[in-house]
Scaffold this active site. Structure first.
Site, PDB file in Angstrom:
ATOM      1  CG  HIS A 251      -5.672  -2.148   0.233  1.00 52.52           C
ATOM      2  ND1 HIS A 251      -4.996  -1.644  -0.774  1.00 52.52           N
ATOM      3  CD2 HIS A 251      -5.283  -1.590   1.465  1.00 52.52           C
ATOM      4  CE1 HIS A 251      -3.939  -0.649   0.028  1.00 52.52           C
ATOM      5  NE2 HIS A 251      -4.237  -0.696   1.020  1.00 52.52           N
TER       6      HIS A 251
ATOM      7  CG  ASP B 122      -6.886  -2.463  -3.416  1.00 55.49           C
ATOM      8  OD1 ASP B 122      -7.727  -1.556  -2.506  1.00 55.49           O
ATOM      9  OD2 ASP B 122      -5.678  -2.398  -3.336  1.00 55.49           O
TER      10      ASP B 122
ATOM     11  CB  SER C 201      -1.051   0.091   1.204  1.00 51.80           C
ATOM     12  OG  SER C 201      -1.831   0.856   1.150  1.00 51.80           O
TER      13      SER C 201
END
Ligand code: 9J3
Ligand code: ZN
Length: 286
Positions: A236, A204, A158
């Site tokens: 995600h 995601d 991320s």
């Protein structure tokens, strides 16, 4: 740096210093190749060829990042290894990416999984912290002798994945980046020269692939190589638990670009099937 250039330079200097005339060049053994010939099973395994130890870097001793854990092959008789730093994402701790530490180290790398200075640090800060972690690992008294400091890579989840692109933009000598459902407000990455693998997740909704991973891949036009791998039916947070697809293609990418180990090219091209039964829903190679 492209390793082929290094090898070509070495040949030239040998020829000069020994006064050899130009001869047919026999393929040189790759000096960075480590471990046995790979198979699908060997890169899917939860542990690779090397037994691994770990060393904790406390937050008090960490310089420029929040502390971490170094995972390293025990052997000192197999030459040096490339070094990889791995960052977690926004609000997350090291524990969310720590499964990758021993898994990648056991294939023949020195790996540091890190905590960031604060859990709110943004991608540019995470990029600087990844580089600080690489530097401290390279000079660490326990593992320095096991590391080839000329072969460095970064990974992250991320905002940590966004941080890998920041790190490579700033340190152009990095050999590889791997972003795991990477997130960044900067959508254009022509500055990155490192071979870059972008792993997105089909479902995601925090870093949607259409506005993060795919634009990152599309703009990595100066990367030594680039690939986009999309995890089917994943969110995600898929990178926060052991995931064989992530590990398998990350190991192949690191072997190929940190170790220059062409034995792993078979897993990169043509790459995974994207058929309906495959855990990979899209794969692009540039
Ligand atoms: O590191 C991440 O999980 C980035 C996604 C995020 O929460 O961004 C909000 C600003
Ligand atoms: Zn940009």
């Amino acid at each position: 740096m492209k390793l082929t250039r290094l090898i070509a330079v070495s040949f030239a200097s040998v020829a000069l210093t020994t006064g050899l005339s130009v001869q047919p060049v026999v393929a040189a053994d790759n000096p960075y190749e480590r471990g046995p010939d790979p198979t699908e099973a060997s890169i899917e395994a939860t542990r690779g060829h090397y037994s691994v130890s770990s060393k904790t870097i406390s937050s008090l001793r960490a310089r420029g990042f929040g502390g971490g854990t170094i995972y390293y092959p025990n052997t000192t008789s197999d030459g040096t290894f490339g070094v990889v730093a791995i960052s977690p994402g926004f609000t997350a701790s090291q524990s969310t990416i720590q499964w990758l530490g021993p898994r990648i180290a056991s294939q023949g790398f020195v790996v540091i999984t890190i905590d960031t200075n604060t859990r709110l640090d943004q991608p540019d800060s995470r990029g600087r912290q990844l580089l600080a972690a690489l530097d401290q690992t390279i000079s660490d008294s326990t593992v320095a002798s096991r590391i080839d400091a000329s072969r460095q890579a970064v990974m992250g989840h991320s905002m940590g994945g966004g941080g890998t692109l920041e790190a490579a933009k700033s340190r152009r000598s990095l050999e590889a980046t791997i972003g795991l459902t990477p997130w960044n407000l900067d959508k254009t990455w022509p500055e990155v020269e490192a071979a870059s693998l972008v792993i997105g997740a089909e479902n995601d909704s925090i870093a949607p692939v259409a506005t993060h991973s795919i634009p990152f891949y599309n703009t990595l036009t100066n990367a030594e190589r680039r690939a986009y791998l999309e995890l089917r039916n994943a969110t995600h947070f898929a990178p926060n638990v052991s995931n064989t697809t992530i590990a398998k293609y990350s190991i192949a990418w690191l072997k190929r670009y940190v170790d220059n180990d062409t034995r792993y090219e078979q897993f990169i091209a043509p790459g995974p099937s994207t058929g309906l039964l495959s855990p990979v829903s899209d794969y692009r190679l540039g």
